[in-house]
Design a protein around this motif. Structure first.
Motif, PDB file in Angstrom:
ATOM      1  N   GLN A 203     -13.815  -7.056   3.207  1.00  0.00           N
ATOM      2  CA  GLN A 203     -12.626  -6.191   3.297  1.00  0.00           C
ATOM      3  C   GLN A 203     -12.485  -5.553   4.684  1.00  0.00           C
ATOM      4  O   GLN A 203     -11.476  -4.931   4.985  1.00  0.00           O
ATOM      5  N   HIS A 204     -13.505  -5.697   5.510  1.00  0.00           N
ATOM      6  CA  HIS A 204     -13.401  -5.203   6.895  1.00  0.00           C
ATOM      7  C   HIS A 204     -12.884  -6.277   7.846  1.00  0.00           C
ATOM      8  O   HIS A 204     -12.635  -6.013   9.013  1.00  0.00           O
TER       9      HIS A 204
ATOM     10  N   ASP B  98     -11.032   1.957   0.579  1.00  0.00           N
ATOM     11  CA  ASP B  98      -9.864   2.461   1.313  1.00  0.00           C
ATOM     12  C   ASP B  98     -10.267   3.582   2.270  1.00  0.00           C
ATOM     13  O   ASP B  98      -9.791   3.631   3.410  1.00  0.00           O
ATOM     14  N   SER B  99     -11.147   4.460   1.829  1.00  0.00           N
ATOM     15  CA  SER B  99     -11.606   5.546   2.708  1.00  0.00           C
ATOM     16  C   SER B  99     -12.410   4.989   3.890  1.00  0.00           C
ATOM     17  O   SER B  99     -12.277   5.453   5.019  1.00  0.00           O
ATOM     18  N   MET B 100     -13.237   3.993   3.607  1.00  0.00           N
ATOM     19  CA  MET B 100     -14.036   3.387   4.694  1.00  0.00           C
ATOM     20  C   MET B 100     -13.127   2.723   5.718  1.00  0.00           C
ATOM     21  O   MET B 100     -13.317   2.853   6.933  1.00  0.00           O
ATOM     22  N   LEU B 101     -12.117   1.996   5.214  1.00  0.00           N
ATOM     23  CA  LEU B 101     -11.216   1.287   6.134  1.00  0.00           C
ATOM     24  C   LEU B 101     -10.356   2.259   6.939  1.00  0.00           C
ATOM     25  O   LEU B 101     -10.052   2.003   8.111  1.00  0.00           O
ATOM     26  N   ALA B 102     -10.004   3.380   6.327  1.00  0.00           N
ATOM     27  CA  ALA B 102      -9.206   4.380   7.062  1.00  0.00           C
ATOM     28  C   ALA B 102     -10.033   4.913   8.241  1.00  0.00           C
ATOM     29  O   ALA B 102      -9.504   5.080   9.349  1.00  0.00           O
TER      30      ALA B 102
ATOM     31  N   LYS C 135     -13.382  -5.548 -10.359  1.00  0.00           N
ATOM     32  CA  LYS C 135     -12.366  -4.852 -11.168  1.00  0.00           C
ATOM     33  C   LYS C 135     -11.678  -3.723 -10.402  1.00  0.00           C
ATOM     34  O   LYS C 135     -10.750  -3.099 -10.914  1.00  0.00           O
ATOM     35  N   GLY C 136     -12.186  -3.398  -9.206  1.00  0.00           N
ATOM     36  CA  GLY C 136     -11.491  -2.412  -8.361  1.00  0.00           C
ATOM     37  C   GLY C 136     -11.891  -0.959  -8.578  1.00  0.00           C
ATOM     38  O   GLY C 136     -11.276  -0.062  -8.001  1.00  0.00           O
ATOM     39  N   TYR C 137     -12.928  -0.699  -9.378  1.00  0.00           N
ATOM     40  CA  TYR C 137     -13.304   0.701  -9.638  1.00  0.00           C
ATOM     41  C   TYR C 137     -13.712   1.444  -8.355  1.00  0.00           C
ATOM     42  O   TYR C 137     -13.587   2.653  -8.279  1.00  0.00           O
ATOM     43  N   TYR C 138     -14.244   0.703  -7.382  1.00  0.00           N
ATOM     44  CA  TYR C 138     -14.670   1.361  -6.135  1.00  0.00           C
ATOM     45  C   TYR C 138     -13.671   1.146  -4.993  1.00  0.00           C
ATOM     46  O   TYR C 138     -13.989   1.399  -3.833  1.00  0.00           O
ATOM     47  N   GLN C 139     -12.474   0.675  -5.328  1.00  0.00           N
ATOM     48  CA  GLN C 139     -11.492   0.436  -4.263  1.00  0.00           C
ATOM     49  C   GLN C 139     -11.148   1.717  -3.476  1.00  0.00           C
ATOM     50  O   GLN C 139     -10.980   1.658  -2.258  1.00  0.00           O
TER      51      GLN C 139
END
Ligand SMILES: C[S@@+](CC[C@H](N)C(=O)[O-])C[C@H]1O[C@@H](n2cnc3c(N)ncnc32)[C@H](O)[C@@H]1O
Ligand SMILES: [Zn+2]
Length: 279
Positions: A115-116, A86-90, A78-82
């Motif tokens: 997602q990585h 995003d912070s991890m990927l940055a 559901k994207g609650y931890y998106q």
């Protein structure tokens, strides 16, 4: 699968699996990973490999159970931890050497693992729970998954440029061993107010998370970030799934569950600490 992902990763980013019995390199041929000493581990039809020998298992089904995994997947989808992803990927984009492989330690059903994945890297996930890895491998066929224990990882030394752990055990000695020189470890752990409102429903006096401990000693801390935001729920199903993911789920009484089922709105904090270390 998104369009920018290729099935065949660049060869130079592949990590070397090693035999959990004799520590020799494993070579894949005819859907079996074999070492010089003729230990052999079949690739499952979903593409993952089980590198957890029976004698290393401390229970029949180690790791999270299927109900917890299903609740986590439904909630994460559901994207609650998106914002966390995003912070991890940055951080990955900012710091990592993109020619080296990526490793998700205690990857669960692969939500952060996939997602990585980019066009140029290879991404590996390990979890001790076989059912979870099966689900991950089936869904994310462009990542490499294996069943194994974090305390004795099935990789040769210095294979990864980027290693992360989200809410999973941190085994510093093994993580350090498989990191390349100057490689990074990113840990995600709960900060003080994580799920505070949910916990308050369960415990009359909810304790804040103890964030004082930083267990890493051999690596150098290069950055620490706190990520705090509120999650607004408009249906009870998501709240129940969130509860089922938590270690305090078993403390919830039947009457509280009934109350939660009737919820039409609920607001709760997500609060994470991201710590980035370098070897
Ligand atoms: C709270 S879950 C987090 C999963 C995933 N990182 C996420 O955030 O969605 C912790 C995971 O660590 C795994 N785990 C626990 N102990 C482990 C071990 N010794 N070796 C490998 N995996 C382990 C569990 O099976 C579970 O999937
Ligand atoms: Zn062997």
């Amino acid at each position: 699968m998104s369009a920018n992902i290729v099935q065949n990763p660049a060869k130079n980013t592949l990590a070397q699996y090693r035999c959990p019995l004799c520590q020799q390199a494993l070579v894949l041929a005819d859907k079996s990973y074999r070492c010089h000493n003729k230990h052999s581990f079949d690739q499952a039809k979903q593409g993952y490999v089980n590198l957890l020998p029976v004698q290393f298992k401390h229970s029949k089904e180690p790791g999270d159970n299927k109900a917890m995994v299903q609740a986590r997947r439904a909630f994460l989808d559901k994207g609650y931890y998106q914002p966390l992803v995003d912070s991890m990927l940055a951080l990955y984009q900012q710091y990592s050497d993109k020619s080296l492989a990526v490793f998700d330690a205690g990857c669960g059903e692969g939500f952060y693992t996939h997602q990585h994945k980019t066009e140029n890297n290879t991404v590996y996930g390990v979890d001790i729970a076989k059912e979870t890895i099966k689900i991950a491998a089936k869904r994310y066929q462009y990542c490499f998954f294996s069943v194994a224990t974090l305390s004795d990882l099935p990789f040769s030394d210095q294979q990864f440029g980027w290693l992360y752990s989200v809410y999973a055990p941190i085994l510093e000695a093994e993580f350090t061993r498989i990191l390349a020189d100057k490689g990074y470890l990113l840990t995600v752990t709960p900060a003080d107010n994580h799920l505070f409102e949910l916990k308050s429903l369960i415990y009359r006096q909810a304790n804040k998370h103890d964030t004082s401990k930083s267990p890493i000693e051999q690596l150098t801390l290069v950055e620490e970030q706190r990520l705090n935001y509120t999650m607004d729920f408009t249906n009870s199903e998501d709240v129940l799934n969130l509860l089922a993911m938590t270690p305090f789920a078993f403390k919830a009484s039947e009457s509280l569950i009934d109350e939660l089922k009737k919820l039409t709105s609920f607001t709760c904090q997500a609060d994470f600490i991201l710590r980035l270390y370098q070897k």
